[in-house]
Scaffold this active site. Structure first.
Site, short mmCIF file in Angstrom:
data_model
loop_
_atom_site.label_atom_id
_atom_site.label_comp_id
_atom_site.label_asym_id
_atom_site.label_seq_id
_atom_site.Cartn_x
_atom_site.Cartn_y
_atom_site.Cartn_z
N GLU A 28 19.53 -27.54 13.10
CA GLU A 28 18.24 -27.75 14.35
C GLU A 28 16.91 -28.33 13.84
OE1 GLU A 28 15.45 -24.39 13.73
OE2 GLU A 28 16.47 -23.09 12.45
N ASP A 145 15.89 -16.15 20.23
CA ASP A 145 17.49 -16.73 19.33
C ASP A 145 18.09 -15.72 19.87
OD1 ASP A 145 15.86 -18.44 18.45
OD2 ASP A 145 15.95 -17.78 15.96
N LYS A 162 15.01 -14.42 9.69
CA LYS A 162 13.89 -14.13 8.64
C LYS A 162 13.34 -13.17 7.96
CE LYS A 162 12.36 -16.71 11.82
NZ LYS A 162 11.61 -17.25 13.16
N1 PSU Z 1 13.87 -20.40 9.87
C1 PSU Z 1 13.61 -20.73 9.27
N2 PSU Z 1 12.41 -20.99 9.51
C2 PSU Z 1 12.05 -21.84 11.20
C3 PSU Z 1 13.09 -20.91 11.88
C4 PSU Z 1 13.35 -19.76 11.59
O1 PSU Z 1 13.83 -20.18 7.90
O2 PSU Z 1 11.10 -22.46 11.02
C5 PSU Z 1 12.60 -20.98 13.75
C6 PSU Z 1 13.78 -21.46 14.13
O3 PSU Z 1 13.62 -22.65 15.21
C7 PSU Z 1 13.77 -20.39 14.64
C8 PSU Z 1 12.42 -20.17 15.25
O4 PSU Z 1 14.32 -20.64 16.17
O5 PSU Z 1 11.86 -20.86 13.92
C9 PSU Z 1 12.32 -18.35 15.46
O6 PSU Z 1 10.68 -18.73 16.09
P1 PSU Z 1 10.60 -17.02 17.27
O7 PSU Z 1 10.57 -16.55 16.15
O8 PSU Z 1 8.82 -17.44 17.96
O9 PSU Z 1 11.52 -17.40 17.99
#
Ligand code: PSU
Ligand code: MN
Length: 306
Positions: A28, A145, A162
């Site tokens: 990604e 996700d 995370k």
């Molecule tokens: N995990 C990391 N760094 C990131 C992300 C995840 O270590 O930058 C990113 C990924 O692209 C994940 C996104 O899909 O954050 C999720 O964001 P949100 O919580 O806004 O859906």
């Protein structure tokens, strides 16, 4: 599959590997543009690709440049998404708008999974998945996700979700969405910067070949959901748990004070971690992504054999 007018461009090395049935690992790009600070982001992006290649698979970093989807980036393209200021974080719902407007964007876990699956890549490596945010009862903030993994048959190697999230609630949602979850040589669900999130996990695997067997079984059943391979950060790269908790609490307080909402929450908290820990979280983040990319390559190789 794809029509001739498909807006997806495969890098020649990726196209050759897919056509020849050789192992490929999708990577990604949001972690490069929005997850890691400059200039470390480009260094880590290159290292992730190298480790995939060193483990016998072809790396395919996915991003959108000037309205075109690329699977496998050139050096210039990788630098572009790492350094340009106009790069948007795109989840699945953002893709049509970005494409129609000839925009430049990096893809989240959700968007990367969809694109990888469209072109026939089965294995994908990232750092930590998105999930249910703390305070989701008030904010309803839950990453796309989750729902995407519920209806996309891909194998994702990560270090859990995370740690800024509500991990327990996220695990419950993974179950509801039929997302298969296995721990790589661990009984504990990993906590991203920490090896153990404090939650147990049902299934354990010890070898890439076992994961390839599970992928094959999923395919025979024609299941449409993702398989998550949870690979804990190695002990020497773990963040100190007390530092982790203190940094997280401070970050959550600042985010609420500064009214950070929606898709800005994750980049805000990760940036806070990197600054508040004086680079310790950055080192941990880079180490875990690199380890996940290596494991993903070994899984892709095992799968190509079977
Ligand atoms: N995990 C990391 N760094 C990131 C992300 C995840 O270590 O930058 C990113 C990924 O692209 C994940 C996104 O899909 O954050 C999720 O964001 P949100 O919580 O806004 O859906
Ligand atoms: Mn969100």
């Amino acid at each position: 599959m794809l029509s001739d007018s498909s807006p997806i461009h495969l890098h020649p090395s990726v196209e050759e590997a897919i056509q020849g049935g050789s192992p490929v690992v999708a990577l990604e790009s949001t972690i490069i543009s929005h997850g890691l600070p400059r200039p470390e982001n480009i260094r880590v992006a290159r290292e992730i690709e190298s480790i995939v290649a060193a483990n016998g698979a072809t790396p395919a970093t996915i991003a959108i440049l000037d309205g075109e989807i690329y699977v496998g980036l050139t050096n210039d393209q990788l630098e572009s998404i790492a350094n340009r200021d106009d790069v948007v974080k795109a989840s699945v719902r953002d893709l049509p708008v970005v494409l129609a407007r000839s925009g430049t964007a990096t893809t989240t876990v959700a968007a990367t999974s969809i694109i990888a699956q469209r072109v026939g890549i089965e294995v994908f490596a990232t750092g930590g998945l998105g999930g249910v945010h703390r305070q989701a009862r008030e904010t309803w903030d839950e990453s796309a996700d989750l729902t995407t993994m519920g209806n996309t048959p891909i194998t994702i190697v990560c270090s859990g979700v995370k740690s800024i999230l509500d991990v327990g609630a996220t695990l419950e949602r993974l179950e509801t969405l039929n997302i298969c979850l296995v721990g790589y040589r661990t009984e504990r669900f990993p906590g991203f910067y920490l090896a153990d999130s404090g939650h147990p996990m049902g299934w354990q695997v010890a070898e890439p070949s076992e994961i390839a067997d599970i992928m094959a079984a999923r395919q025979r059943l024609d299941l449409n959901s993702a398989l998550i391979v949870a690979n804990p950060i190695s002990p020497e790269h773990e963040l100190d748990p007390d530092l982790h908790d203190a940094t997280l609490n401070e970050g959550l307080r600042l985010a609420s004070e500064q009214h950070i909402t929606g898709k800005d929450v994750t980049p805000f908290l990760l940036d806070h971690f990197h600054r508040a820990t004086h680079g310790a979280s950055l080192e941990a983040n880079a180490a875990l992504i690199i380890a996940n990319a290596g494991l993903a390559a070994r899984i892709a190789c095992a799968r190509a054999l079977g």
